[in-house]
Structures are given as C-alpha cells and as structure tokens.
Write an enzyme that holds these catalytic residues in place. Sequence first.
Site, mmCIF file in Angstrom:
data_model
loop_
_atom_site.group_PDB
_atom_site.id
_atom_site.type_symbol
_atom_site.label_atom_id
_atom_site.label_comp_id
_atom_site.label_asym_id
_atom_site.label_seq_id
_atom_site.Cartn_x
_atom_site.Cartn_y
_atom_site.Cartn_z
ATOM 1 C CB SER A 105 93.285 61.055 -5.875
ATOM 2 O OG SER A 105 92.367 62.139 -5.881
ATOM 3 C CE LYS A 106 87.050 57.518 -0.984
ATOM 4 N NZ LYS A 106 86.774 56.293 -1.743
ATOM 5 C CB SER A 107 89.975 64.388 -6.964
ATOM 6 O OG SER A 107 90.232 64.948 -5.708
ATOM 7 C CB THR A 109 96.873 65.842 -4.041
ATOM 8 O OG1 THR A 109 96.919 65.424 -2.682
ATOM 9 C CG2 THR A 109 97.360 64.707 -4.934
ATOM 10 C CE LYS A 157 97.243 69.865 -1.562
ATOM 11 N NZ LYS A 157 96.374 69.695 -0.406
ATOM 12 C CG ASP A 160 93.274 71.601 0.344
ATOM 13 O OD1 ASP A 160 92.433 70.795 -0.083
ATOM 14 O OD2 ASP A 160 94.480 71.562 0.043
ATOM 15 N N GLY A 210 100.996 69.375 13.850
ATOM 16 C CA GLY A 210 101.572 69.419 12.505
ATOM 17 C C GLY A 210 101.628 70.830 11.964
ATOM 18 C CB ALA A 211 103.909 73.055 11.375
ATOM 19 N N GLY A 212 102.636 71.440 8.306
ATOM 20 C CA GLY A 212 102.961 71.342 6.879
ATOM 21 C C GLY A 212 102.059 72.236 6.032
ATOM 22 C CE1 TYR A 268 91.455 62.213 1.592
ATOM 23 C CE2 TYR A 268 90.382 60.167 0.935
ATOM 24 C CZ TYR A 268 91.206 61.238 0.643
ATOM 25 O OH TYR A 268 91.785 61.323 -0.599
HETATM 26 P P1 NDP Z 1 103.266 67.987 4.620
HETATM 27 O O1 NDP Z 1 104.221 66.983 4.054
HETATM 28 O O2 NDP Z 1 103.312 69.384 4.109
HETATM 29 O O3 NDP Z 1 103.498 68.079 6.237
HETATM 30 C C1 NDP Z 1 103.546 66.936 7.017
HETATM 31 C C2 NDP Z 1 103.444 67.300 8.498
HETATM 32 O O4 NDP Z 1 103.289 66.081 9.221
HETATM 33 C C3 NDP Z 1 104.672 67.983 9.078
HETATM 34 O O5 NDP Z 1 104.268 68.876 10.094
HETATM 35 C C4 NDP Z 1 105.460 66.796 9.660
HETATM 36 O O6 NDP Z 1 106.326 67.157 10.724
HETATM 37 C C5 NDP Z 1 104.317 65.969 10.198
HETATM 38 N N1 NDP Z 1 104.614 64.538 10.348
HETATM 39 C C6 NDP Z 1 104.775 63.632 9.355
HETATM 40 N N2 NDP Z 1 104.938 62.415 9.889
HETATM 41 C C7 NDP Z 1 104.888 62.549 11.234
HETATM 42 C C8 NDP Z 1 104.992 61.653 12.328
HETATM 43 N N3 NDP Z 1 105.206 60.328 12.135
HETATM 44 N N4 NDP Z 1 104.870 62.128 13.577
HETATM 45 C C9 NDP Z 1 104.668 63.438 13.796
HETATM 46 N N5 NDP Z 1 104.551 64.359 12.801
HETATM 47 C C10 NDP Z 1 104.662 63.913 11.539
HETATM 48 O O7 NDP Z 1 101.829 67.334 4.480
HETATM 49 P P2 NDP Z 1 100.450 68.063 4.184
HETATM 50 O O8 NDP Z 1 100.277 69.186 5.126
HETATM 51 O O9 NDP Z 1 100.320 68.333 2.731
HETATM 52 O O10 NDP Z 1 99.410 66.877 4.517
HETATM 53 C C11 NDP Z 1 99.145 66.524 5.855
HETATM 54 C C12 NDP Z 1 97.975 65.563 5.900
HETATM 55 O O11 NDP Z 1 96.791 66.196 5.428
HETATM 56 C C13 NDP Z 1 98.174 64.320 5.034
HETATM 57 O O12 NDP Z 1 97.831 63.192 5.806
HETATM 58 C C14 NDP Z 1 97.173 64.512 3.897
HETATM 59 O O13 NDP Z 1 96.686 63.284 3.427
HETATM 60 C C15 NDP Z 1 96.076 65.301 4.616
HETATM 61 N N6 NDP Z 1 95.202 66.091 3.718
HETATM 62 C C16 NDP Z 1 93.848 65.866 3.711
HETATM 63 C C17 NDP Z 1 93.001 66.592 2.894
HETATM 64 C C18 NDP Z 1 91.540 66.318 2.881
HETATM 65 O O14 NDP Z 1 90.838 66.825 1.989
HETATM 66 N N7 NDP Z 1 91.005 65.576 3.824
HETATM 67 C C19 NDP Z 1 93.507 67.671 2.018
HETATM 68 C C20 NDP Z 1 94.941 67.855 2.118
HETATM 69 C C21 NDP Z 1 95.743 67.079 2.932
HETATM 70 P P3 NDP Z 1 107.869 67.627 10.451
HETATM 71 O O15 NDP Z 1 107.805 69.089 10.107
HETATM 72 O O16 NDP Z 1 108.544 67.369 11.739
HETATM 73 O O17 NDP Z 1 108.377 66.785 9.320
#
Ligand code: NDP
Length: 266
Positions: free
Chosen positions: A16-18, A61, A65, A101, A122-124, A210
């Site tokens: 983390s860069k924070s 992070t 969260k 965020d 993506g939908a996380g 990033y």
């Molecule tokens: P989550 O673990 O909540 O969600 C991950 C998502 O990625 C899901 O939708 C998952 O799909 C999908 N996924 C994971 N691997 C693959 C793959 N190989 N192919 C296709 N889909 C994939 O993660 P977050 O939402 O917390 O984080 C997502 C990204 O955001 C991370 O890379 C994180 O580093 C980045 N981030 C950047 C920030 C910034 O300040 N720049 C701040 C916060 C996050 P499925 O549902 O099918 O598992």
Amino acid sequence: MAKELFAIFGNPVSHSKSPLMHNLAFNGLSIDSCYTRYLLKDGSNLKDTFLNLGLKGANITVPHKESAFEACDLLDSFAQKIGVVNTIVEKDGKLYGYNTDAPGFLKAISEFKDIKKVLFLGAGGTAQATSSILRDEGYEVTLLNRSQARLERYKSDGFETYTFETFKPQSFDLVINMTSAGLQDENLPAPREILNSVIPNAKACVDVIYGKETPFLKLAKSHNKPTKDGSDMLLYQGIIAFEYFTNRSYTFDEIKPYMKKAFDFN
Ligand code: NDP
C-alpha cells in the site's frame, strides 16, 4: 496535543502507498501525526485492533471494507447506502465511517467529457461504491461480471447486468476494469471477443488497478484509445480521507503535490 496515529488495515497491506502518501502530506503541512500499516488477518478484529492501537483514524483496503462498515458506530449517508467503508475516524470514543473511494473515482474520471454510458467490468466492492455515485451523478452504468452471484445485488438495485454468457454487444462511452484481473496476473477482465466488441466504440478506457500497465489497458491502447490507470483514484480518495483525518478542508491542489510524491517511489 499528543501526536495522532493513523493506519491502513488490509491483507495484504505491504504494497500500500497510503502510509507514504499520508506521511508526506503530514510532513508537508507540518502536522505532527504519523501513519503506519497493519496486516489484519481477521476483519472481525478490526474495531478492537483500532482501539487497542489508540488510532485516530484508519483506511481500510481489501478484503476488509465490509468488516469496516460493520465496525463503525456511525456512518455517513453515502457509506450507509453502499455498505462499504474505507475510512474510519475516531471521535469521542466512537468510530465514524466514510467511503472516499467513490468520490475519488468520480474526480479521477472527470477529465473525460461527454460521457453517458459506462460499462463496468466486474461487480465487487469497488464497483458497488463507484456504480452508486456514478448513477447519482447521471451516468448510465451497466455491469458485466464473470459470474452471476455478485450481480444479484446490482440487479435488484435496478442496474443493467450481464454475465459473459448473456452479454449483448452494444456501445459504451467509457469501459472500466473494476476487477482484480491483471493485478497479480496477466488476465483480461472479460473474454477478448467481448472487449474487442466494446473498446472500439468507447471514448476512453480506465483501469482501477495502479502501478502497472494491465493487459486490459494494453488492449485498449492497441485500439488507440485514451487510457487511465487507478493512480488518480488512489490519490483523490487519499486526499478526501486526509480531510476527514485532520477535520480540515483543503483544496486538492494544497495536498496533491505532497501526496503525489509517493508515486515517485516503487
Ligand atoms: P472484490 O474482491 O470485491 O471483487 C473482485 C471482482 O473482480 C469480482 O467482480 C470478480 O468476479 C472479478 N474478478 C476477479 N478476478 C477475475 C478474473 N480473473 N477475470 C474476471 N473477473 C475477475 O475486489 P474489489 O472490488 O475490492 O477490488 C477490485 C480492484 O479494484 C482491485 O484490483 C483493487 O486493487 C482495485 N482498487 C483500486 C483502488 C484505487 O484507489 N485505485 C481502490 C480500491 C480498489 P467474480 O464475482 O466472478 O468473482
């Protein structure tokens, strides 16, 4: 006044860069505070750990969260709505939760003009926070995810959602990688055929990852599209968190020069 202590909780957290961003800003603005990192393995220990360390504030992070949301005594209305907290501040023994965020991301994409239709890959958790703020701001957000389970919540919130199998090719102004595909591997966030059908019509492509050029951004560049990685999102969410930590208002330009120096270090 005693020196105030801040930390970032995550697992992993060593990358983390924070800490660097916040310590550079504290130092630059002559604020006598210190920011460290804490490897938190079990999110259910977040509140006790925060209090035992005597922290004034923290960032949270992956993957804590949602646990941070649970740990707070009070939440601001946006954090309450989305159920995801990345910033906590202690006031009078109570933990206040915020999400920076989402506004950080909004600011990061504000350079792209005439954007209406946005495709999220993506939908996380990150997609959860950012899709909500984008919709509030008038963008039309469609989500495409590899599996169905995480899409259910968005579907019931009224978003258009697709899996790779159900996706129908259509035109989007902005295509954004919200997955962790490409973070520690060389995977694309969606099948190449789908990406090759949406990228040519997009005005730009964005990745929330990033510090590296992901396969997604490489593909976007091969289509001659403007691209942007997640550095500005990280920077802007940090600036907004810094305001909560210090309980002061700053212009972005006051903090940015200090925090931005963190990106000069690898
Ligand atoms: P989550 O673990 O909540 O969600 C991950 C998502 O990625 C899901 O939708 C998952 O799909 C999908 N996924 C994971 N691997 C693959 C793959 N190989 N192919 C296709 N889909 C994939 O993660 P977050 O939402 O917390 O984080 C997502 C990204 O955001 C991370 O890379 C994180 O580093 C980045 N981030 C950047 C920030 C910034 O300040 N720049 C701040 C916060 C996050 P499925 O549902 O099918 O598992």
